[in-house]
Enzyme design. Structure first.
Site, mmCIF file in Angstrom:
data_model
loop_
_atom_site.group_PDB
_atom_site.id
_atom_site.type_symbol
_atom_site.label_atom_id
_atom_site.label_comp_id
_atom_site.label_asym_id
_atom_site.label_seq_id
_atom_site.Cartn_x
_atom_site.Cartn_y
_atom_site.Cartn_z
ATOM 1 N N GLU A 9 1.293 -1.457 0.139
ATOM 2 C CA GLU A 9 0.429 -0.071 0.395
ATOM 3 C C GLU A 9 0.317 1.742 -0.137
ATOM 4 O OE1 GLU A 9 -2.090 -2.872 3.101
ATOM 5 O OE2 GLU A 9 0.066 -2.648 2.539
ATOM 6 N N CYS A 60 -2.606 -3.592 7.375
ATOM 7 C CA CYS A 60 -2.530 -3.768 8.070
ATOM 8 C C CYS A 60 -2.709 -2.589 9.462
ATOM 9 C CB CYS A 60 -0.863 -4.120 8.427
ATOM 10 S SG CYS A 60 -0.055 -2.747 8.358
ATOM 11 N N THR A 94 19.517 -39.911 1.453
ATOM 12 C CA THR A 94 20.040 -39.328 0.171
ATOM 13 C C THR A 94 21.599 -38.892 0.045
ATOM 14 O OG1 THR A 94 17.251 -38.563 -0.167
ATOM 15 C CG2 THR A 94 18.872 -37.081 -0.896
ATOM 16 N N ASP A 119 22.845 -39.491 -3.660
ATOM 17 C CA ASP A 119 23.275 -38.279 -5.104
ATOM 18 C C ASP A 119 24.430 -37.319 -4.221
ATOM 19 O OD1 ASP A 119 21.192 -40.162 -5.091
ATOM 20 O OD2 ASP A 119 20.105 -39.225 -4.604
ATOM 21 N N LEU A 158 21.809 -29.546 -3.426
ATOM 22 C CA LEU A 158 20.535 -28.851 -3.137
ATOM 23 C C LEU A 158 20.170 -27.196 -3.324
ATOM 24 C CD1 LEU A 158 19.566 -30.168 0.384
ATOM 25 C CD2 LEU A 158 19.584 -31.162 -1.985
ATOM 26 N N SER A 199 20.990 -37.763 12.140
ATOM 27 C CA SER A 199 20.777 -38.060 13.336
ATOM 28 C C SER A 199 22.340 -38.852 13.932
ATOM 29 C CB SER A 199 19.674 -39.759 13.598
ATOM 30 O OG SER A 199 19.162 -40.371 13.254
ATOM 31 N N LEU A 239 13.077 -40.344 4.230
ATOM 32 C CA LEU A 239 12.310 -39.329 4.736
ATOM 33 C C LEU A 239 10.841 -38.802 4.693
ATOM 34 C CD1 LEU A 239 12.526 -36.790 6.463
ATOM 35 C CD2 LEU A 239 14.441 -35.989 4.160
#
Length: 366
Positions: free
Chosen positions: A55, A78, A199, A203, A207, A226, A303
């Site tokens: 705005e 707002c 993963t 691989d 990412l 973990s 996962l």
């Protein structure tokens, strides 16, 4: 202004808001248009948290021409002091005559109060213009505000028979280049990518966002490990001086190794070890507390199964390739024991099917 005209300008406001997709977290996407008759005198969108709201951007461009004009805005203005002053006061001071709102703000600090403040100042307010489209655009913000959790999208590339790798582990590439390009566009819009140790070990993914010559942004990379199995040399740990990388582990991981990761610029989170590793619900809450409100899961079958079991997934996005892999040892998109009865299956709501090159993009909500 008739309904058709209201919707026309709201579509323009939605298009403006979309320019900042993936950049405003934890704030919403908002676009605003100010018109006098058939002429646009000002427009704007919220670029990122801490910057002026849509705005205000539109009012600055309109200047004195805002007096007596109409404002079309995707989200209720707002009315509270945050990082920036309340938009309602700026709208009132500018002399806007009418405000057409797409959706009510779910934030309790604003919900209904912004519109009420404008009405009390003598401004005519109409709410609900293309409401569903506006809510869909801000589904991430709505989830975050209502639950304190991020909106989670589970993405996978699968064969027609539901496999993500052959029985030898070969998975590059199941889908074609067009589908992979869409994935990078998606990475450019999310706040964080989550992958598991399996993963990363198999691989060695980066990412990152790779859009060729077009500028993109790398999301925060989150590795769940973990037991501390992912090696320091993994590509996901590259460029930590530029990009944020979060390594989530437990006390099972060697302390000396964690210290090395921290010295290399990796942010280490140590969680309590559960029966199935780290608590995904706890990780999601911590990500939201860090302002990361849209999370993309790019993991393997383990996962994927854990995320669905934990009920943290809001949306699934599967790229289905016209391939048949077969084999009892081939990796399925969702691992684990699965369900015993069909009545317990998770149903995908509002599914859509979109061709992407040789593949199909299937998306829907849980």
């Amino acid at each position: 202004m008739d309904r058709e005209t209201q919707q026309h300008w709201m579509r323009r406001a939605l298009a403006l808001a979309a320019r900042a997709e993936g950049r405003t977290s934890p704030n919403p996407l908002v676009g605003a248009v100010i018109v006098r008759g058939d002429t646009v005198v000002g427009e704007g969108f919220h670029h990122c948290a801490g910057k002026p709201h849509a705005e205000i951007e539109a009012l600055k461009k309109a200047g004195n021409r805002a007096r007596g004009a109409d404002m079309i805005v995707t989200l209720e203005p707002c009315c509270h002091q945050g990082r920036t002053p309340p938009c309602t006061e700026a709208v009132i001071a500018a002399g806007i005559r009418r405000v057409f709102v797409g959706m009510q703000d779910p934030n309790p600090l604003v919900k209904g109060k912004g519109s009420r403040r404008l009405k009390n100042a003598g401004i005519e307010v109409t709410t609900g213009i293309l409401r569903k489209e506006c809510e869909r655009q801000n589904e991430v913000f709505v989830k975050y505000i209502r639950t304190g959790l991020p909106f989670v999208t589970l993405k996978a590339a699968v064969s027609l028979d539901g496999k993500i790798a052959t029985n030898s582990g070969d998975s590059k590439w199941i889908t074609g280049p067009e589908a992979r390009k869409v994935v990078h566009q998606l990475r450019n819009r999310v706040d964080a990518i989550v992958a598991g140790s399996g993963t990363v070990l198999k691989d060695d993914p980066q990412l990152t966002t790779r859009l060729g010559k077009r500028a993109g942004r790398n999301p925060v990379r989150v590795v769940l490990d973990s037991q501390g199995l992912v090696p320091m040399k993994a590509r996901v740990f590259e460029n930590t001086d530029r990009d944020r990388v979060i390594y989530v582990t437990t006390r099972l991981a060697p302390v000396a190794r964690l210290r090395k990761l921290e010295k290399a610029g990796v942010e280490v989170w140590t969680e309590r070890a559960g029966r199935e590793g780290v608590s995904l619900k706890r990780v999601m809450r911590r990500l939201a507390e860090n302002g990361l409100t849209h999370v993309l899961i790019e993991g393997g079958s383990r996962l994927n199964a854990a995320a669905l079991k934990a009920r943290i997934v809001d949306k699934v996005l599967f790229f289905v390739a016209p391939l048949l892999i077969g084999g009892n040892g081939a990796v399925s998109v969702i691992g684990g024991p699965g369900i015993q009865k069909l009545k317990d299956a998770m149903h995908i709501q509002k599914p859509t099917l979109t061709p992407v090159g040789r593949d199909w993009m299937v998306e829907g909500y849980l």
